[in-house]
Write a protein that holds these residues in place. Sequence first.
Motif, PDB file in Angstrom:
ATOM      1  N   HIS A  54      40.574  45.560  35.859  1.00  0.00           N
ATOM      2  CA  HIS A  54      40.740  44.520  36.874  1.00  0.00           C
ATOM      3  C   HIS A  54      42.014  44.838  37.665  1.00  0.00           C
ATOM      4  O   HIS A  54      43.121  44.690  37.130  1.00  0.00           O
ATOM      5  N   HIS A  55      41.816  45.286  38.864  1.00  0.00           N
ATOM      6  CA  HIS A  55      42.964  45.608  39.712  1.00  0.00           C
ATOM      7  C   HIS A  55      43.387  44.394  40.531  1.00  0.00           C
ATOM      8  O   HIS A  55      42.552  43.538  40.864  1.00  0.00           O
ATOM      9  N   ALA A  56      44.654  44.319  40.858  1.00  0.00           N
ATOM     10  CA  ALA A  56      45.158  43.282  41.765  1.00  0.00           C
ATOM     11  C   ALA A  56      46.536  43.710  42.246  1.00  0.00           C
ATOM     12  O   ALA A  56      47.284  44.376  41.520  1.00  0.00           O
ATOM     13  N   ASP A  57      46.867  43.324  43.465  1.00  0.00           N
ATOM     14  CA  ASP A  57      48.212  43.610  43.968  1.00  0.00           C
ATOM     15  C   ASP A  57      49.218  42.623  43.387  1.00  0.00           C
ATOM     16  O   ASP A  57      50.405  42.902  43.277  1.00  0.00           O
ATOM     17  N   LYS A  58      48.698  41.433  43.011  1.00  0.00           N
ATOM     18  CA  LYS A  58      49.544  40.403  42.389  1.00  0.00           C
ATOM     19  C   LYS A  58      48.622  39.506  41.578  1.00  0.00           C
ATOM     20  O   LYS A  58      47.510  39.186  42.036  1.00  0.00           O
ATOM     21  N   GLY A  59      49.066  39.065  40.391  1.00  0.00           N
ATOM     22  CA  GLY A  59      48.208  38.240  39.543  1.00  0.00           C
ATOM     23  C   GLY A  59      47.001  39.031  39.076  1.00  0.00           C
ATOM     24  O   GLY A  59      47.086  40.218  38.808  1.00  0.00           O
ATOM     25  N   GLY A  60      45.869  38.365  38.975  1.00  0.00           N
ATOM     26  CA  GLY A  60      44.638  39.028  38.586  1.00  0.00           C
ATOM     27  C   GLY A  60      44.524  39.226  37.084  1.00  0.00           C
ATOM     28  O   GLY A  60      45.346  38.746  36.304  1.00  0.00           O
ATOM     29  N   GLY A  61      43.474  39.935  36.688  1.00  0.00           N
ATOM     30  CA  GLY A  61      43.136  40.079  35.280  1.00  0.00           C
ATOM     31  C   GLY A  61      42.110  39.026  34.876  1.00  0.00           C
ATOM     32  O   GLY A  61      41.513  38.348  35.735  1.00  0.00           O
ATOM     33  N   GLN A  62      41.913  38.888  33.603  1.00  0.00           N
ATOM     34  CA  GLN A  62      40.854  38.005  33.106  1.00  0.00           C
ATOM     35  C   GLN A  62      41.277  37.419  31.759  1.00  0.00           C
ATOM     36  O   GLN A  62      42.054  38.033  31.033  1.00  0.00           O
ATOM     37  N   ILE A  63      40.772  36.232  31.461  1.00  0.00           N
ATOM     38  CA  ILE A  63      40.988  35.633  30.139  1.00  0.00           C
ATOM     39  C   ILE A  63      39.620  35.422  29.492  1.00  0.00           C
ATOM     40  O   ILE A  63      38.712  34.879  30.122  1.00  0.00           O
ATOM     41  N   LEU A  64      39.495  35.867  28.241  1.00  0.00           N
ATOM     42  CA  LEU A  64      38.267  35.642  27.484  1.00  0.00           C
ATOM     43  C   LEU A  64      38.496  34.539  26.457  1.00  0.00           C
ATOM     44  O   LEU A  64      39.507  34.564  25.731  1.00  0.00           O
ATOM     45  N   LEU A  65      37.579  33.594  26.395  1.00  0.00           N
ATOM     46  CA  LEU A  65      37.602  32.547  25.376  1.00  0.00           C
ATOM     47  C   LEU A  65      36.298  32.676  24.597  1.00  0.00           C
ATOM     48  O   LEU A  65      35.214  32.420  25.126  1.00  0.00           O
ATOM     49  N   VAL A  66      36.411  33.083  23.349  1.00  0.00           N
ATOM     50  CA  VAL A  66      35.215  33.395  22.568  1.00  0.00           C
ATOM     51  C   VAL A  66      34.560  32.111  22.061  1.00  0.00           C
ATOM     52  O   VAL A  66      35.203  31.284  21.417  1.00  0.00           O
ATOM     53  N   THR A  67      33.273  31.969  22.361  1.00  0.00           N
ATOM     54  CA  THR A  67      32.562  30.737  22.011  1.00  0.00           C
ATOM     55  C   THR A  67      31.511  30.935  20.921  1.00  0.00           C
ATOM     56  O   THR A  67      31.029  29.941  20.369  1.00  0.00           O
ATOM     57  N   GLY A  68      31.146  32.176  20.605  1.00  0.00           N
ATOM     58  CA  GLY A  68      30.142  32.342  19.553  1.00  0.00           C
ATOM     59  C   GLY A  68      29.908  33.785  19.175  1.00  0.00           C
ATOM     60  O   GLY A  68      30.215  34.713  19.928  1.00  0.00           O
ATOM     61  N   GLY A  69      29.406  33.978  17.979  1.00  0.00           N
ATOM     62  CA  GLY A  69      29.036  35.308  17.509  1.00  0.00           C
ATOM     63  C   GLY A  69      30.246  36.144  17.094  1.00  0.00           C
ATOM     64  O   GLY A  69      31.312  35.619  16.777  1.00  0.00           O
ATOM     65  N   ARG A  70      30.047  37.452  17.127  1.00  0.00           N
ATOM     66  CA  ARG A  70      31.120  38.372  16.722  1.00  0.00           C
ATOM     67  C   ARG A  70      31.132  39.549  17.679  1.00  0.00           C
ATOM     68  O   ARG A  70      30.076  40.116  17.979  1.00  0.00           O
ATOM     69  N   GLY A  71      32.311  39.861  18.187  1.00  0.00           N
ATOM     70  CA  GLY A  71      32.392  40.935  19.167  1.00  0.00           C
ATOM     71  C   GLY A  71      33.673  41.705  19.054  1.00  0.00           C
ATOM     72  O   GLY A  71      34.358  41.678  18.021  1.00  0.00           O
ATOM     73  N   CYS A  72      34.018  42.345  20.145  1.00  0.00           N
ATOM     74  CA  CYS A  72      35.073  43.343  20.116  1.00  0.00           C
ATOM     75  C   CYS A  72      35.756  43.438  21.478  1.00  0.00           C
ATOM     76  O   CYS A  72      35.112  43.288  22.522  1.00  0.00           O
ATOM     77  N   TYR A  73      37.061  43.677  21.441  1.00  0.00           N
ATOM     78  CA  TYR A  73      37.834  43.956  22.658  1.00  0.00           C
ATOM     79  C   TYR A  73      38.688  45.168  22.379  1.00  0.00           C
ATOM     80  O   TYR A  73      39.331  45.263  21.329  1.00  0.00           O
ATOM     81  N   GLN A  74      38.703  46.102  23.309  1.00  0.00           N
ATOM     82  CA  GLN A  74      39.512  47.296  23.098  1.00  0.00           C
ATOM     83  C   GLN A  74      40.173  47.722  24.390  1.00  0.00           C
ATOM     84  O   GLN A  74      39.513  47.779  25.435  1.00  0.00           O
ATOM     85  N   GLU A  75      41.477  48.000  24.295  1.00  0.00           N
ATOM     86  CA  GLU A  75      42.204  48.582  25.417  1.00  0.00           C
ATOM     87  C   GLU A  75      42.308  50.086  25.192  1.00  0.00           C
ATOM     88  O   GLU A  75      42.413  50.543  24.049  1.00  0.00           O
ATOM     89  N   TRP A  76      42.281  50.828  26.286  1.00  0.00           N
ATOM     90  CA  TRP A  76      42.330  52.292  26.255  1.00  0.00           C
ATOM     91  C   TRP A  76      43.510  52.765  25.424  1.00  0.00           C
ATOM     92  O   TRP A  76      44.646  52.340  25.655  1.00  0.00           O
TER      93      TRP A  76
END
Lengths: 136, 136
Positions: A54-76
């Motif tokens: 997620h690119h931005a010149d200012k601010g930006g990005g994303q927020i995840l709020l997990v509501t169910g199941g099982r998953g994964c998040y990975q940064e490079w």
Amino acid sequence: MHQEFTTVFARGAKNDAYAKYFVGQSYLNMLSLEQVVIGNVTFEPGCRNNWHIHHADKGGGQILLVTGGRGCYQEWGKEARELLPGDVVNIPAGVKHWHGAAPNSWFAHLAIEVPGENTRNEWCEPVAEKEYRLLK
Amino acid sequence: MHQEFTTVFARGAKNDAYAKYFVGQSYLNMLSLEQVVIGNVTFEPGCRNNWHIHHADKGGGQILLVTGGRGCYQEWGKEARELLPGDVVNIPAGVKHWHGAAPNSWFAHLAIEVPGENTRNEWCEPVAEKEYRLLK
């Protein structure tokens, strides 16, 4: 695999618009298109999005709020993080990452688009199958 | 009244900081303090906040994402709207309103603070008991 997986927020339709950036089937239900853009994203078991930024010149990005199941998040370059209901992920702008379901579980999160200036997404390569299959 | 009411997001501690602006007991669990401020707000049966206004010179306001129970949202001069899990409320800046639990039900929503310029809250009078008790 239970086809009727839903959380408190409706699953919505098949996420055709972004299908080319995903491996497997995802679903998208837009909850807010004004003020702050919020979508409910649901992943079938084994489904995940490609690496992206997620690119931005200012601010930006994303927020995840997990509501169910099982998953994964990975940064490079970092270890994958397991995600369970109630978990929160603050994804800064400019960080290459992916998220999705565990191989054997449905997964759902709210995706909150952080407002910013000149925001745009860069979609990269799929998560390597070999790496993904190492996830528990 | 089940004291252990929770949703997918933890209930958090008693909301002492804002207690003077509420009738009844509420609970607050801050989920994000960066990028976009997000709190999980839980109301005991009968609990509601006072009439209030989210002011901003630009942007601002709040988005509610209902995660459990049954509650209510009302804008000044309008009929009250029943809220159930999965419901979304976009609250514009400058609109006087209140929200809270139904008289006989716990209630929980995520509160997403819409970024803006010079944002500040104006807290007004409690919801009239007579008016609140008319809610089903």
